[in-house]
Design an enzyme around this catalytic site. Structure first.
Site, PDB file in Angstrom:
ATOM      1  N   ASN A   1      33.550  18.671  55.586  1.00  0.00           N
ATOM      2  CA  ASN A   1      33.643  19.886  56.413  1.00  0.00           C
ATOM      3  C   ASN A   1      34.190  21.075  55.654  1.00  0.00           C
ATOM      4  OD1 ASN A   1      32.535  18.354  58.360  1.00  0.00           O
ATOM      5  ND2 ASN A   1      34.376  18.128  59.606  1.00  0.00           N
TER       6      ASN A   1
ATOM      7  N   CYS B   1      24.942  17.713  70.869  1.00  0.00           N
ATOM      8  CA  CYS B   1      24.877  16.390  70.228  1.00  0.00           C
ATOM      9  C   CYS B   1      25.651  15.432  71.130  1.00  0.00           C
ATOM     10  CB  CYS B   1      25.449  16.439  68.821  1.00  0.00           C
ATOM     11  SG  CYS B   1      27.201  16.709  68.854  1.00  0.00           S
TER      12      CYS B   1
ATOM     13  N   ARG C   1      28.222  21.855  72.416  1.00  0.00           N
ATOM     14  CA  ARG C   1      28.354  22.576  71.148  1.00  0.00           C
ATOM     15  C   ARG C   1      27.753  23.990  71.204  1.00  0.00           C
ATOM     16  NH1 ARG C   1      29.217  18.393  67.338  1.00  0.00           N
ATOM     17  NH2 ARG C   1      30.146  19.985  66.001  1.00  0.00           N
TER      18      ARG C   1
ATOM     19  N   ASP D   1      28.307  30.580  71.335  1.00  0.00           N
ATOM     20  CA  ASP D   1      28.560  31.917  71.893  1.00  0.00           C
ATOM     21  C   ASP D   1      29.586  32.700  71.078  1.00  0.00           C
ATOM     22  OD1 ASP D   1      30.131  29.745  73.038  1.00  0.00           O
ATOM     23  OD2 ASP D   1      31.197  31.339  74.088  1.00  0.00           O
ATOM     24  N   LEU D   2      30.587  32.020  70.538  1.00  0.00           N
ATOM     25  CA  LEU D   2      31.641  32.738  69.799  1.00  0.00           C
ATOM     26  C   LEU D   2      31.120  33.243  68.453  1.00  0.00           C
ATOM     27  CD1 LEU D   2      34.669  30.413  70.633  1.00  0.00           C
ATOM     28  CD2 LEU D   2      34.019  32.581  71.722  1.00  0.00           C
TER      29      LEU D   2
ATOM     30  N   ASP E   1      38.612  14.626  65.395  1.00  0.00           N
ATOM     31  CA  ASP E   1      37.789  13.697  64.604  1.00  0.00           C
ATOM     32  C   ASP E   1      38.502  12.368  64.385  1.00  0.00           C
ATOM     33  OD1 ASP E   1      36.370  16.275  62.462  1.00  0.00           O
ATOM     34  OD2 ASP E   1      35.992  15.687  64.531  1.00  0.00           O
TER      35      ASP E   1
HETATM   36  C1  EPZ Z   1      33.807  21.449  63.303  1.00  0.00           C
HETATM   37  O1  EPZ Z   1      32.763  21.508  64.258  1.00  0.00           O
HETATM   38  C2  EPZ Z   1      33.609  20.143  62.559  1.00  0.00           C
HETATM   39  N1  EPZ Z   1      32.317  20.152  61.877  1.00  0.00           N
HETATM   40  C3  EPZ Z   1      33.695  18.974  63.543  1.00  0.00           C
HETATM   41  O2  EPZ Z   1      33.601  17.772  62.792  1.00  0.00           O
HETATM   42  C4  EPZ Z   1      35.055  18.999  64.231  1.00  0.00           C
HETATM   43  O3  EPZ Z   1      35.105  17.964  65.188  1.00  0.00           O
HETATM   44  C5  EPZ Z   1      35.244  20.356  64.912  1.00  0.00           C
HETATM   45  O4  EPZ Z   1      35.098  21.416  63.935  1.00  0.00           O
HETATM   46  C6  EPZ Z   1      36.621  20.485  65.551  1.00  0.00           C
HETATM   47  O5  EPZ Z   1      37.610  20.310  64.591  1.00  0.00           O
HETATM   48  C7  EPZ Z   1      32.201  20.830  60.708  1.00  0.00           C
HETATM   49  O6  EPZ Z   1      33.153  21.430  60.227  1.00  0.00           O
HETATM   50  C8  EPZ Z   1      30.865  20.794  60.061  1.00  0.00           C
HETATM   51  P1  EPZ Z   1      34.316  24.047  66.905  1.00  0.00           P
HETATM   52  P2  EPZ Z   1      32.505  22.905  65.058  1.00  0.00           P
HETATM   53  O7  EPZ Z   1      33.428  25.219  66.822  1.00  0.00           O
HETATM   54  O8  EPZ Z   1      32.756  24.053  64.140  1.00  0.00           O
HETATM   55  C9  EPZ Z   1      33.753  25.093  71.465  1.00  0.00           C
HETATM   56  C10 EPZ Z   1      32.793  15.713  62.186  1.00  0.00           C
HETATM   57  O9  EPZ Z   1      33.155  14.684  62.733  1.00  0.00           O
HETATM   58  N2  EPZ Z   1      32.941  26.234  70.989  1.00  0.00           N
HETATM   59  O10 EPZ Z   1      35.755  24.167  66.440  1.00  0.00           O
HETATM   60  O11 EPZ Z   1      31.215  22.802  65.730  1.00  0.00           O
HETATM   61  C11 EPZ Z   1      32.985  23.776  71.286  1.00  0.00           C
HETATM   62  O12 EPZ Z   1      32.172  23.538  72.422  1.00  0.00           O
HETATM   63  C12 EPZ Z   1      32.466  16.938  63.013  1.00  0.00           C
HETATM   64  O13 EPZ Z   1      32.782  15.916  60.947  1.00  0.00           O
HETATM   65  C13 EPZ Z   1      32.515  27.192  71.910  1.00  0.00           C
HETATM   66  O14 EPZ Z   1      32.800  27.083  73.099  1.00  0.00           O
HETATM   67  O15 EPZ Z   1      33.684  22.817  66.133  1.00  0.00           O
HETATM   68  C14 EPZ Z   1      34.080  22.748  71.199  1.00  0.00           C
HETATM   69  O16 EPZ Z   1      34.475  22.366  72.514  1.00  0.00           O
HETATM   70  C15 EPZ Z   1      32.222  16.537  64.442  1.00  0.00           C
HETATM   71  N3  EPZ Z   1      31.762  28.240  71.477  1.00  0.00           N
HETATM   72  C16 EPZ Z   1      35.230  23.511  70.556  1.00  0.00           C
HETATM   73  O17 EPZ Z   1      34.901  24.918  70.631  1.00  0.00           O
HETATM   74  C17 EPZ Z   1      31.425  28.401  70.149  1.00  0.00           C
HETATM   75  O18 EPZ Z   1      30.761  29.402  69.808  1.00  0.00           O
HETATM   76  C18 EPZ Z   1      35.437  23.156  69.090  1.00  0.00           C
HETATM   77  O19 EPZ Z   1      34.259  23.482  68.415  1.00  0.00           O
HETATM   78  C19 EPZ Z   1      31.873  27.424  69.220  1.00  0.00           C
HETATM   79  C20 EPZ Z   1      32.633  26.350  69.660  1.00  0.00           C
END
Ligand code: EPZ
Length: 416
Positions: free
Chosen positions: A23, A117, A122, A125-126, A305
């Site tokens: 990541n 997924c 996922r 919007d942000l 994770d």
């Molecule tokens: C990153 O995903 C990681 N992936 C994930 O690891 C990890 O679980 C996650 O961060 C949380 O730590 C990579 O770095 C490639 P988020 P990401 O945006 O960026 C909400 C693994 O196991 N959200 O921090 O997609 C979303 O729905 C993977 O290696 C919005 O609402 O995570 C979630 O509930 C799985 N709007 C929360 O934020 C947005 O625009 C966290 O998502 C973006 C996110």
């Protein structure tokens, strides 16, 4: 589709080396699109997801070369295409991280909406809120997003949730924008700091990474840089929990102890002995672990994770534990698989109540996401009788040679 068979229980003993963080590498590969110069990424873990991200930047026109020593060179001299293929984006949602660099470098990008997924919807919007605030013109239609911007303008952006991906995407876009961008309520994960360090090596001006406020002063152009990413704190955490759950004694090498503090704290609460050294951590547990309560939170809280691997340790601990998943809305898919192995787990909304049992029993189970797959391997190591884990491709996305590393610690585990 290959299957992993964990043939018998095993108290893990020995030393294991941690690979570089998936990541951290994924956004850094996307960031190489910000310059026409050559970038060198050393000691990368050639994971499935990393190979997909290389394919993505290739498809946009970057030249890449991954040599036998796992050194990856990327030169995005010319961006020949502004559209990332539907298949690639569907394969791995992290490919969405090219949106910020492409907008900043070329002012034009067309990308399919990344699907949800197994662990949740996922949304993005942000990410889009940030790009729009910086002046991008964004249209959605037919499952695609198209975005245009003559030159992005620095802005102050507040993230409703400290999203890792949104923080990374906006930071990369801001690196070449006109003026200063401030990201408020930014994610603080170590992978954000590593990306900021890489961007600054390229000549960017990023300050505050690792805190909830990141300031990026845009520059006209960025140059190539060499980098080796931080170790994978989730792989390290997985082996720490495996050592404690199996009552083993394992030295985890090539890790930043600071990055796994939440796991260290919780394993100590469960009665494991955890010793931190400069670049390694030793975990040993002679007694059966005690129950503990955990709530997943954005960094520096307990990482989502690590929720499924830690749940496995709770399944064989003494007493009843409660684990609450606050980051993703549907990250309990592994519970039905663990119950096939005799685990006693009740789901109550976003919490799982885990009543510890002495031993699990081997069964045929399925990996539902990469971390759940790792959790099932740990469960197999705490079970009587063989455990067959199918859909192992999930595990290969995030763990390099996991069965070799487990074998090196004494596990009898084969891939068929
Ligand atoms: C990153 O995903 C990681 N992936 C994930 O690891 C990890 O679980 C996650 O961060 C949380 O730590 C990579 O770095 C490639 P988020 P990401 O945006 O960026 C909400 C693994 O196991 N959200 O921090 O997609 C979303 O729905 C993977 O290696 C919005 O609402 O995570 C979630 O509930 C799985 N709007 C929360 O934020 C947005 O625009 C966290 O998502 C973006 C996110």
């Amino acid at each position: 589709m290959s299957t992993l068979i964990v043939e018998s229980p095993c108290r893990l003993q020995g030393t294991v080396n941690i690979s570089c963080a998936k990541n951290a590498i994924l956004p850094i590969i996307a960031a190489t699109l910000l310059t026409e110069d050559r970038c060198r990424l050393e000691d990368i873990a050639a994971l499935e997801d990393v190979k997909v991200m290389i394919e993505v930047v290739n498809s946009l026109g970057a030249e890449t070369n991954l040599d036998g020593a796992n050194t990856l060179e990327i030169t995005a001299k010319k961006i020949e295409r502004n559209e990332a293929s539907y298949e690639l984006i569907r394969k791995m949602r992290a490919s969405f991280l090219i949106m910020g660099p492409m907008l900043a470098r070329t002012g034009k990008v067309k990308i399919s909406l990344p699907g949800g997924c197994a662990i949740g919807s996922r949304p993005i919007d942000l990410h889009l809120k940030g790009f729009a605030a910086m002046g991008a013109n964004i249209t959605l239609g037919h499952g695609y997003i198209e975005a245009y911007a003559d030159r992005l303008k620095g802005e102050s952006i507040y993230l409703d949730f400290p999203s890792v991906g949104a923080t990374e995407n906006i930071m990369m876009a801001a690196a070449l924008a006109e003026g200063v961008t401030t990201i408020e309520n930014a994610a603080e994960e170590p992978e954000i700091v590593d990306l900021a360090n890489f961007l600054n090596k390229m000549g960017a001006r990023v300050k505050g990474a690792g805190t909830d406020t990141i300031k990026v002063e845009g520059v006209r152009e960025l140059k190539g840089a060499a980098h080796s990413a931080i170790p994978d704190r989730i792989e390290a955490g997985t082996f720490m929990v495996a050592a404690a759950a199996t009552r083993g004694d394992v030295l985890i090498e090539g890790v930043v102890p600071e990055h796994v503090k939440p796991i260290t704290a919780k394993l100590k609460e469960m009665g494991a002995e955890v010793n931190e050294y400069e670049k390694s951590i030793r975990v040993n547990a002679t007694e059966r672990l005690k129950s503990v309560d955990i709530k997943t939170m954005p960094y520096p809280g307990f990482p989502t994770d690590m929720q499924s691997p830690m749940m496995t340790a709770m399944c064989v601990a003494k007493g009843t534990s409660v684990i609450t998943e606050t980051v993703f809305e549907n990250r309990f898919m592994h519970i039905s698989e663990l119950k096939l192995m005799g685990a006693k787990i009740k789901v109550d909304g976003r919490s799982a109540i885990v009543e510890g049992v002495e031993r699990l029993s081997g069964a045929k189970v399925r990996a539902t996401d990469l971390r759940a797959g790792a959790a099932l391997i740990i469960a197999g190591l705490c079970s009587d009788g063989p455990t067959e884990i199918s859909d192992v491709y999930h595990i290969d996305r995030g763990y390099i040679n996991i069965e070799e590393k487990m074998k090196g610690l004494g596990a009898s585990i084969i891939r068929v």
